[in-house]
Design an enzyme around this catalytic site. Structure first.
Site, mmCIF file in Angstrom:
data_model
loop_
_atom_site.group_PDB
_atom_site.id
_atom_site.type_symbol
_atom_site.label_atom_id
_atom_site.label_comp_id
_atom_site.label_asym_id
_atom_site.label_seq_id
_atom_site.Cartn_x
_atom_site.Cartn_y
_atom_site.Cartn_z
ATOM 1 N N GLY A 12 0.767 -1.164 0.156
ATOM 2 C CA GLY A 12 -0.075 0.051 0.137
ATOM 3 C C GLY A 12 0.924 1.382 -0.160
ATOM 4 N N ALA A 14 1.842 3.121 2.587
ATOM 5 C CA ALA A 14 2.914 3.143 3.501
ATOM 6 C C ALA A 14 4.064 2.258 2.798
ATOM 7 C CB ALA A 14 2.567 2.675 4.652
ATOM 8 N N GLY A 15 3.658 1.026 2.553
ATOM 9 C CA GLY A 15 4.704 0.184 2.074
ATOM 10 C C GLY A 15 5.616 0.591 0.847
ATOM 11 N N PHE A 113 -12.384 19.900 4.911
ATOM 12 C CA PHE A 113 -12.626 18.499 5.466
ATOM 13 C C PHE A 113 -13.435 18.516 7.004
ATOM 14 C CE2 PHE A 113 -11.211 14.137 4.119
ATOM 15 C CZ PHE A 113 -11.994 14.056 2.760
ATOM 16 N N ASP A 207 -3.800 -8.649 8.927
ATOM 17 C CA ASP A 207 -2.920 -9.734 9.020
ATOM 18 C C ASP A 207 -1.536 -9.153 9.796
ATOM 19 O OD1 ASP A 207 -4.714 -11.158 7.582
ATOM 20 O OD2 ASP A 207 -3.542 -10.886 5.682
ATOM 21 N N GLN A 226 -12.250 4.074 13.970
ATOM 22 C CA GLN A 226 -13.132 5.087 13.427
ATOM 23 C C GLN A 226 -14.364 4.420 12.638
ATOM 24 O OE1 GLN A 226 -11.508 8.065 10.282
ATOM 25 N NE2 GLN A 226 -12.065 9.257 12.076
ATOM 26 N N HIS A 228 -16.753 5.743 10.182
ATOM 27 C CA HIS A 228 -16.975 6.986 8.921
ATOM 28 C C HIS A 228 -18.746 7.166 9.128
ATOM 29 C CE1 HIS A 228 -17.052 9.443 5.786
ATOM 30 N NE2 HIS A 228 -15.870 9.452 5.711
ATOM 31 N N LEU A 238 -17.753 3.378 1.075
ATOM 32 C CA LEU A 238 -17.570 4.769 1.590
ATOM 33 C C LEU A 238 -18.123 5.907 0.559
ATOM 34 C CD1 LEU A 238 -16.072 6.464 3.726
ATOM 35 C CD2 LEU A 238 -14.463 6.897 2.158
ATOM 36 N N GLU A 241 -15.958 12.008 2.990
ATOM 37 C CA GLU A 241 -16.284 13.144 3.645
ATOM 38 C C GLU A 241 -16.277 14.539 2.511
ATOM 39 O OE1 GLU A 241 -15.119 13.509 7.707
ATOM 40 O OE2 GLU A 241 -13.624 15.117 6.854
ATOM 41 N N ARG A 271 -15.300 13.413 12.884
ATOM 42 C CA ARG A 271 -15.993 12.551 12.335
ATOM 43 C C ARG A 271 -16.716 11.525 13.575
ATOM 44 N NH1 ARG A 271 -12.065 9.706 7.996
ATOM 45 N NH2 ARG A 271 -12.422 11.037 6.465
ATOM 46 N N HIS A 338 -14.214 2.160 9.344
ATOM 47 C CA HIS A 338 -13.197 2.635 8.292
ATOM 48 C C HIS A 338 -11.838 2.450 8.793
ATOM 49 C CE1 HIS A 338 -12.444 5.524 5.235
ATOM 50 N NE2 HIS A 338 -12.004 6.436 5.968
ATOM 51 N N ARG A 379 -9.147 10.277 14.131
ATOM 52 C CA ARG A 379 -8.465 10.527 13.219
ATOM 53 C C ARG A 379 -9.129 11.424 12.362
ATOM 54 N NH1 ARG A 379 -7.819 9.370 7.390
ATOM 55 N NH2 ARG A 379 -9.487 7.805 7.460
ATOM 56 N N SER A 384 -4.561 10.435 7.158
ATOM 57 C CA SER A 384 -3.944 9.116 7.137
ATOM 58 C C SER A 384 -3.103 8.916 5.852
ATOM 59 C CB SER A 384 -5.216 8.032 6.839
ATOM 60 O OG SER A 384 -4.516 6.942 6.568
HETATM 61 C C1 LIG Z 1 -12.456 3.653 1.203
HETATM 62 C C2 LIG Z 1 -11.602 4.669 1.852
HETATM 63 C C3 LIG Z 1 -11.338 5.642 1.578
HETATM 64 C C4 LIG Z 1 -10.195 6.436 2.424
HETATM 65 N N1 LIG Z 1 -10.087 7.745 2.041
HETATM 66 C C5 LIG Z 1 -9.021 8.205 2.523
HETATM 67 C C6 LIG Z 1 -8.715 9.886 2.237
HETATM 68 O O1 LIG Z 1 -9.253 10.485 1.285
HETATM 69 N N2 LIG Z 1 -7.769 10.443 2.781
HETATM 70 C C7 LIG Z 1 -7.078 9.819 3.668
HETATM 71 O O2 LIG Z 1 -6.000 10.483 4.368
HETATM 72 N N3 LIG Z 1 -7.162 8.463 3.979
HETATM 73 C C8 LIG Z 1 -8.547 7.690 3.513
HETATM 74 N N4 LIG Z 1 -8.576 6.554 3.724
HETATM 75 C C9 LIG Z 1 -7.683 5.604 4.771
HETATM 76 C C10 LIG Z 1 -6.275 5.340 4.237
HETATM 77 O O3 LIG Z 1 -6.539 5.272 2.629
HETATM 78 C C11 LIG Z 1 -5.555 4.248 4.622
HETATM 79 O O4 LIG Z 1 -5.600 4.142 6.091
HETATM 80 C C12 LIG Z 1 -4.077 4.092 3.954
HETATM 81 O O5 LIG Z 1 -4.258 4.097 2.527
HETATM 82 C C13 LIG Z 1 -3.576 2.675 4.478
HETATM 83 O O6 LIG Z 1 -2.376 2.493 3.890
HETATM 84 P P1 LIG Z 1 -1.381 1.409 4.166
HETATM 85 O O7 LIG Z 1 -0.500 1.411 3.271
HETATM 86 O O8 LIG Z 1 -1.208 1.436 5.616
HETATM 87 O O9 LIG Z 1 -2.360 -0.112 3.953
HETATM 88 P P2 LIG Z 1 -3.007 -0.898 2.534
HETATM 89 O O10 LIG Z 1 -3.105 0.427 1.674
HETATM 90 O O11 LIG Z 1 -4.324 -1.275 3.036
HETATM 91 O O12 LIG Z 1 -2.103 -1.813 2.004
HETATM 92 C C14 LIG Z 1 -1.714 -3.167 2.957
HETATM 93 C C15 LIG Z 1 -0.814 -3.986 2.005
HETATM 94 O O13 LIG Z 1 -0.402 -4.995 2.832
HETATM 95 C C16 LIG Z 1 -0.628 -6.347 1.988
HETATM 96 N N5 LIG Z 1 -0.773 -7.268 2.870
HETATM 97 C C17 LIG Z 1 -1.685 -7.484 3.974
HETATM 98 N N6 LIG Z 1 -1.863 -8.560 4.490
HETATM 99 C C18 LIG Z 1 -0.831 -9.258 3.900
HETATM 100 C C19 LIG Z 1 -0.055 -10.536 4.199
HETATM 101 N N7 LIG Z 1 -0.897 -11.242 5.052
HETATM 102 N N8 LIG Z 1 0.714 -10.839 3.342
HETATM 103 C C20 LIG Z 1 1.566 -10.162 2.398
HETATM 104 N N9 LIG Z 1 0.816 -8.913 2.194
HETATM 105 C C21 LIG Z 1 -0.178 -8.479 2.940
HETATM 106 C C22 LIG Z 1 -1.741 -5.815 1.245
HETATM 107 O O14 LIG Z 1 -1.445 -6.770 0.009
HETATM 108 C C23 LIG Z 1 -1.621 -4.512 0.932
HETATM 109 O O15 LIG Z 1 -0.672 -4.137 -0.294
HETATM 110 C C24 LIG Z 1 -9.564 5.746 3.127
HETATM 111 C C25 LIG Z 1 -9.821 4.494 3.425
HETATM 112 C C26 LIG Z 1 -10.736 3.893 2.847
HETATM 113 C C27 LIG Z 1 -10.990 2.391 3.232
#
Ligand SMILES: Cc1cc2nc3c(=O)[nH]c(=O)nc-3n(C[C@H](O)[C@H](O)[C@H](O)COP(=O)(O)OP(=O)(O)OC[C@H]3O[C@@H](n4cnc5c(N)ncnc54)[C@H](O)[C@@H]3O)c2cc1C
Length: 561
Positions: A12, A14-15, A113, A207, A226, A228, A238, A241, A271, A338, A379, A384
């Site tokens: 994602g 962060a990764g 927002f 996970d 949270q 939403h 979703l 907002e 929120r 959310h 949040r 995020s």
């Molecule tokens: C619908 C929606 C809309 C949003 N809109 C906003 C916004 O407008 N602004 C904002 O700031 N935030 C928003 N958020 C929140 C924000 O998008 C997320 O919190 C953030 O993107 C999370 O990023 P991440 O990299 O931590 O995780 P993720 O993007 O969830 O990535 C997780 C990664 O881990 C991998 N993974 C998981 N488990 C395993 C495993 N067992 N083995 C191998 N790989 C694994 C997955 O394949 C994926 O690649 C929104 C969230 C949602 C759900």
């Protein structure tokens, strides 16, 4: 077995940022994800990323984030987050992210927002996550990150007290894969899939958090979740907002725009306050529909050209799901699970911390599965995405600087791969249907997951009581017993066995649900998104903190501005 300097678990936002900075520091970096990175939940992020572009506004951004977090934010982390925001947006702009542009001010356009007093959420329509992810993925590939995107990681591997890698299964073959690394960065996202009504995708199964917990690394504030306010009824998809940022208002069954009565910031209140207000409207019988179980979002005051230009995803969603257009029809909405404010506790440089605040050797965390302290108990929308970028990059830099390079790394003990395979087999053998081909067992992992989601929504959802926690935990214990008896349908083979993945994810969810019940029960006072129902004042306004309750100050929702 793959040996590398830095192993990133998650593709994602962060990764990707963590992997890019680690690779740019010259480290051999492997990013593993269970799906293609561009199918991570970050791609679904809609409304935008917060960035104040002046010093004055940055100070406001800090204050408003801290205030919305209800006293649980780590101020240093918030300052770091907000101060790096402008540079983050500029970097994405330079690398090609097509932010909406304000010609007059010659800067990325901002939209208001919730909980914010200035329009500082920068956006690409309501598909901001997809645009940021595309740019970040390109950058990671350019930096030389090696992607492994169909490996489901199961557990961390320890070498003494150091986290030295992880093992999992490759989807195409079902074979066990071991990754041995100098440093491991957990960036595996949130656990929204614990709930029935959620904005998260089916892959948000926590996970990473489960792996950390099993390795003895504690989760901080796990019960702070949270909800939403505006998920599409009844699925919970979703409705960003951004809709309320553009002027939409919430209405109850009497067509009253109730948020103006519930909070001084009206529809753009924090929120947690909007969600509590909706829950209160529903509880007081002012909900819409036959069962009075939703309220309405009214976008009719937003000109339709503006709707199509700024909220295309919302228009698509309502047209596909309900065959209505938001410029003419009201949208039914309910609170939807959310975001997890809690997660693996870490310091400002992404080092994972143990129960007494010392770094866990070899382990780093970033994104939604981490708890850096920037969100406190509630949040702010748009923070995020910013957190994933700022702290993802920091975790990558720290891990690269502190890890033992793969060349100097002590070689993995001969037995590591065999041990990983044996431990997986031991876990799976009772669940495989070997010898019973053709007979469908009564229950499958997905049956259990469906029931788990219902339990969590009913007993550990938007509001909490001790009685419900106890009832829910008892139901969960029964479900755990049934899960131990369930079987993978009829396919005992390993290649492309999606049910195996369902099983492993459900096992993680059950484990995290138990942790959630005990964490929720331990938090005895309402704070931010965590609301104890016995501290609810069912009058004109929604919930209050226990202190306010005792003092009898419950006329308006109070929050320092
Ligand atoms: C619908 C929606 C809309 C949003 N809109 C906003 C916004 O407008 N602004 C904002 O700031 N935030 C928003 N958020 C929140 C924000 O998008 C997320 O919190 C953030 O993107 C999370 O990023 P991440 O990299 O931590 O995780 P993720 O993007 O969830 O990535 C997780 C990664 O881990 C991998 N993974 C998981 N488990 C395993 C495993 N067992 N083995 C191998 N790989 C694994 C997955 O394949 C994926 O690649 C929104 C969230 C949602 C759900």
């Amino acid at each position: 077995m793959t040996v590398c300097d830095v192993l990133v678990i998650g593709g994602g936002l962060a990764g990707l940022l963590a992997a890019t900075t680690a690779a740019e520091s010259g480290r051999k970096t492997v990013a593993v994800s269970k799906n293609h990175p561009l199918r991570s939940h970050s791609t679904a992020a809609a409304g935008g990323i917060n960035a104040a572009l002046t010093e004055e506004d940055t100070v406001l951004h800090i204050e408003e984030t801290v205030a919305a977090g209800c006293g649980l934010c780590d101020r240093k982390a918030v300052e770091l987050l907000c101060r790096e925001a402008a540079a983050v947006v500029n970097r994405f702009l330079r690398n090609g992210t097509p932010f909406q542009w304000n010609e007059e001010r010659n800067e990325p356009e901002g939209r208001p927002f919730g909980a914010m007093s200035a329009p500082r959420t920068r956006f690409v329509g309501d598909r901001t996550g997809a645009a940021l992810m595309q740019t970040a993925f390109d950058q990671a590939e350019r930096a030389g990150v090696r992607f492994e995107y169909s490996v489901f990681l199961i557990d961390l591997i320890k070498d003494g007290s150091r986290i030295a890698g992880a093992y999992g299964i490759r989807t195409e073959t079902g074979a066990v894969e071991v990754f041995w690394a100098g440093a491991v960065i957990l960036a595996a996202g949130g656990a929204g899939a614990l709930f029935d009504v959620t904005s998260n995708g089916i892959g948000s199964t926590g996970d990473g958090a489960a792996m950390a917990l099993r390795a003895g690394v504690p989760l901080r504030d796990w019960e702070l979740i949270q909800f939403h306010p505006t998920g599409l009824y009844p699925s919970g998809f979703l409705i960003s907002e951004a809709a309320r940022g553009e002027g939409a208002v919430l209405r109850n069954k009497d067509m009253e725009a109730f948020m103006s009565r519930c909070h001084e910031k009206g529809d753009l209140a924090p929120r947690d306050a909007v969600t509590r207000a909706i829950v209160t409207e529903l509880k007081c019988g002012r909900g819409f529909g036959k069962r009075g179980d939703f309220v309405l979002l009214d976008c009719r005051n937003i000109p339709s050209e503006r709707l199509s230009a700024r909220l295309p995803e919302l228009c698509d969603l309502t047209e596909t799901a309900l065959h209505i257009h938001p410029s003419t029809h009201l949208i039914p909405v309910i609170p939807t699970a959310h975001y997890f404010m809690g997660g693996v506790a870490c310091d400002l440089d992404g080092r994972a911390l143990d129960g007494i605040g010392f770094p866990v050797p070899g382990l780093y965390a970033a994104g939604e599965c981490a708890c850096t302290g920037v969100h406190g108990a509630n949040r702010v929308g748009g923070n995020s995405l910013l957190e994933t970028v700022v702290f993802g990059a920091r975790a990558g830099t720290t891990a690269a600087a502190e890890c033992t390079g793969s060349k100097a790394l002590s070689p993995p003990p001969e037995a590591t791969a065999a041990e990983a395979a044996a431990s997986l087999n031991e876990r799976l053998t009772p669940f495989l249907n070997t010898g019973e081909t053709g007979r469908r067992p009564a229950e499958t992992p997905l049956d259990c997951r469906r029931e788990l989601k219902e339990i969590m929504s009913a007993y550990c959802g938007t509001t909490h009581t001790t009685v419900r926690h106890k009832q829910g935990a008892a139901k969960l214990a029964l479900l755990n017993r049934r899960f131990a008896r369930c079987r993978l349908k009829t396919d005992p083979g390993r290649p492309y066995n999606t049910e195996l993945k369902d099983f492993l994810e459900t096992e993680n969810l059950l484990f995290l649900a138990e942790a959630l019940f005990s964490a929720a029960e331990e938090r005895s006072e309402s704070i931010g998104a965590f609301c104890r129902e016995d501290q609810l004042y069912a009058g004109a306004t929604p919930y209050h903190t226990a202190t306010e309750w005792r003092k009898g100050r419950f006329l308006t929702e109070r929050r320092p501005l």
